[in-house]
Write a protein that holds these residues in place. Sequence first.
Motif, PDB file in Angstrom:
ATOM      1  N   SER A  26      -9.965 -67.996 -40.895  1.00  0.00           N
ATOM      2  CA  SER A  26      -9.457 -68.824 -42.111  1.00  0.00           C
ATOM      3  C   SER A  26      -8.324 -67.850 -42.391  1.00  0.00           C
ATOM      4  CB  SER A  26     -10.408 -69.057 -43.204  1.00  0.00           C
ATOM      5  OG  SER A  26     -11.586 -68.004 -44.049  1.00  0.00           O
ATOM      6  N   CYS A  27      -8.216 -66.427 -42.686  1.00  0.00           N
ATOM      7  CA  CYS A  27      -7.375 -66.144 -42.836  1.00  0.00           C
ATOM      8  C   CYS A  27      -5.346 -66.541 -42.438  1.00  0.00           C
ATOM      9  CB  CYS A  27      -7.423 -64.495 -42.973  1.00  0.00           C
ATOM     10  SG  CYS A  27      -7.076 -63.482 -41.362  1.00  0.00           S
ATOM     11  N   HIS A  28      -5.662 -67.341 -41.433  1.00  0.00           N
ATOM     12  CA  HIS A  28      -4.808 -67.535 -40.827  1.00  0.00           C
ATOM     13  C   HIS A  28      -3.845 -66.559 -40.005  1.00  0.00           C
ATOM     14  CE1 HIS A  28      -3.968 -71.577 -43.413  1.00  0.00           C
ATOM     15  NE2 HIS A  28      -4.999 -71.155 -43.398  1.00  0.00           N
ATOM     16  N   PRO A  29      -4.320 -65.727 -39.228  1.00  0.00           N
ATOM     17  CA  PRO A  29      -4.709 -64.549 -38.931  1.00  0.00           C
ATOM     18  C   PRO A  29      -2.670 -64.701 -37.998  1.00  0.00           C
ATOM     19  CG  PRO A  29      -6.136 -65.352 -37.383  1.00  0.00           C
ATOM     20  CD  PRO A  29      -5.783 -66.085 -38.379  1.00  0.00           C
ATOM     21  N   GLY A  30      -2.550 -65.546 -37.327  1.00  0.00           N
ATOM     22  CA  GLY A  30      -1.404 -65.601 -36.765  1.00  0.00           C
ATOM     23  C   GLY A  30       0.054 -64.737 -37.813  1.00  0.00           C
ATOM     24  N   PRO A  31       0.214 -65.570 -38.604  1.00  0.00           N
ATOM     25  CA  PRO A  31       0.943 -65.237 -40.141  1.00  0.00           C
ATOM     26  C   PRO A  31       0.707 -64.060 -39.911  1.00  0.00           C
ATOM     27  CG  PRO A  31       0.708 -67.632 -39.927  1.00  0.00           C
ATOM     28  CD  PRO A  31      -0.326 -67.164 -38.889  1.00  0.00           C
ATOM     29  N   VAL A  32      -0.827 -63.406 -40.241  1.00  0.00           N
ATOM     30  CA  VAL A  32      -0.967 -62.365 -40.979  1.00  0.00           C
ATOM     31  C   VAL A  32      -0.554 -61.239 -40.328  1.00  0.00           C
ATOM     32  CG1 VAL A  32      -2.718 -60.771 -41.790  1.00  0.00           C
ATOM     33  CG2 VAL A  32      -2.718 -63.610 -42.842  1.00  0.00           C
ATOM     34  N   VAL A  33      -0.880 -61.574 -38.834  1.00  0.00           N
ATOM     35  CA  VAL A  33      -0.678 -60.533 -37.597  1.00  0.00           C
ATOM     36  C   VAL A  33       0.910 -60.016 -38.043  1.00  0.00           C
ATOM     37  CG1 VAL A  33      -0.661 -59.501 -36.072  1.00  0.00           C
ATOM     38  CG2 VAL A  33      -2.571 -60.443 -37.096  1.00  0.00           C
ATOM     39  N   ALA A  34       1.978 -61.504 -37.783  1.00  0.00           N
ATOM     40  CA  ALA A  34       3.078 -61.267 -37.709  1.00  0.00           C
ATOM     41  C   ALA A  34       3.917 -61.143 -38.652  1.00  0.00           C
ATOM     42  CB  ALA A  34       3.335 -62.291 -37.333  1.00  0.00           C
ATOM     43  N   VAL A  35       3.688 -61.129 -40.092  1.00  0.00           N
ATOM     44  CA  VAL A  35       4.324 -60.688 -41.304  1.00  0.00           C
ATOM     45  C   VAL A  35       4.568 -59.252 -41.371  1.00  0.00           C
ATOM     46  CG1 VAL A  35       4.923 -60.624 -43.391  1.00  0.00           C
ATOM     47  CG2 VAL A  35       4.401 -62.847 -41.878  1.00  0.00           C
ATOM     48  N   THR A  36       3.028 -58.789 -41.053  1.00  0.00           N
ATOM     49  CA  THR A  36       2.768 -57.687 -41.526  1.00  0.00           C
ATOM     50  C   THR A  36       3.653 -56.265 -40.486  1.00  0.00           C
ATOM     51  OG1 THR A  36       0.622 -57.409 -42.487  1.00  0.00           O
ATOM     52  CG2 THR A  36       0.115 -55.286 -41.496  1.00  0.00           C
ATOM     53  N   VAL A  37       3.239 -56.433 -38.943  1.00  0.00           N
ATOM     54  CA  VAL A  37       4.099 -56.004 -37.922  1.00  0.00           C
ATOM     55  C   VAL A  37       5.361 -56.225 -37.804  1.00  0.00           C
ATOM     56  CG1 VAL A  37       4.385 -55.846 -35.423  1.00  0.00           C
ATOM     57  CG2 VAL A  37       1.753 -56.260 -36.216  1.00  0.00           C
ATOM     58  N   GLY A 155      11.131 -61.401 -51.113  1.00  0.00           N
ATOM     59  CA  GLY A 155      10.852 -60.150 -51.721  1.00  0.00           C
ATOM     60  C   GLY A 155      10.470 -59.089 -50.378  1.00  0.00           C
ATOM     61  N   LEU A 156       9.741 -59.861 -49.226  1.00  0.00           N
ATOM     62  CA  LEU A 156       9.326 -58.624 -48.424  1.00  0.00           C
ATOM     63  C   LEU A 156       9.794 -57.621 -47.898  1.00  0.00           C
ATOM     64  CD1 LEU A 156       7.262 -61.232 -46.184  1.00  0.00           C
ATOM     65  CD2 LEU A 156       6.344 -59.007 -47.320  1.00  0.00           C
ATOM     66  N   PRO A 157      11.462 -57.491 -48.103  1.00  0.00           N
ATOM     67  CA  PRO A 157      12.786 -57.033 -47.111  1.00  0.00           C
ATOM     68  C   PRO A 157      13.327 -55.596 -48.307  1.00  0.00           C
ATOM     69  CG  PRO A 157      13.418 -58.743 -46.946  1.00  0.00           C
ATOM     70  CD  PRO A 157      11.948 -59.197 -46.892  1.00  0.00           C
ATOM     71  N   ALA A 158      13.191 -57.042 -49.473  1.00  0.00           N
ATOM     72  CA  ALA A 158      13.597 -56.045 -50.750  1.00  0.00           C
ATOM     73  C   ALA A 158      12.274 -55.322 -50.507  1.00  0.00           C
ATOM     74  CB  ALA A 158      13.239 -56.652 -51.764  1.00  0.00           C
ATOM     75  N   PHE A 159      11.226 -55.231 -50.646  1.00  0.00           N
ATOM     76  CA  PHE A 159      10.023 -54.466 -51.417  1.00  0.00           C
ATOM     77  C   PHE A 159      10.307 -53.102 -49.750  1.00  0.00           C
ATOM     78  CE2 PHE A 159       5.201 -53.830 -49.751  1.00  0.00           C
ATOM     79  CZ  PHE A 159       4.496 -52.471 -50.499  1.00  0.00           C
TER      80      PHE A 159
END
Length: 289
Positions: A26-37, A155-159
């Motif tokens: 239920s956490c939407h694992p595909g996008p979660v993993v892709a964005v984190t990696v 915000g992600l690349p800015a972070f």
Amino acid sequence: MGTPEQLTAEGPAVSWAGRVGGLAGSCHPGPVVAVTVLMVALALTAGQSAARCVLTGAAVLTGQLSVGWCNDAFDARRDIEAGRRGKPVVAGTVGVTEVWVAAYAALLLCVPLSFACGLWAGAVHLAGVAAAWAYDLRLKATAWSWAPYALGFAGLPAFVALGLPGQPWPAWWVVTAGALLGIGAHLGDVLPDIRADLAAGVRGWPQRLGRDRALLLLPVPLVAASGVLVLGPAGPPGRWGWAALVVTALMATAGTVLGRRWERLAFASAVAVAMVDVTLLLLRGTGIA
């Protein structure tokens, strides 16, 4: 009809392993993993230390988990009424309350992890996470549904840049490209569910455009991101940069033309353009600040 919690409680008891699996689903694992990696890889190419890359990854992971769980918990009622059995809450493998608890727990962890990367870095990242929560809770059903995606992806690349030694401000082009990728991601994420969303009364920006126009528009921000990533950094783009720009333009054009007859080709071409954009982002990582 009963509350979502009551509905998911019907049937045989679910084991702890089943509930953990339900939470993971239920956490939407595909996008979660892709964005984190992707963000960890960008942190590496940008020059962050190994320890800081781990910290960056942990902050991004908890933020993405909180957003994914918030989305499923908030949409539980509508998903149950629509009979979307692919959702763990609908299937009864996890309860709505458990998903809400997980969402808030991940959000609480995200705050100190984000600020551990620096004051400005933490503020920028948490602003993006807050925008994503605002999307889940309200903005997804408005004409401004694109804005949280643009803000969050910018915000992600800015972070990552602000997490470098000296906390340098990110280059304009990486923030702009991130925003454009976010808009493209929003269109691609919503496209498969536009008809169901309209039936449920959800009228975000893509739903207001309609499936045909949204599909036609999908490659535009992605190709624009390619242009920014190739032409934005200092110095000449080089042969590979020009080649990437030509390839993305051709793929997008082919997808638009052929997509009128074969819808899946339009979506596939947009995914291919997005993959080129991600590659360009990583190759340009050393100059993001």
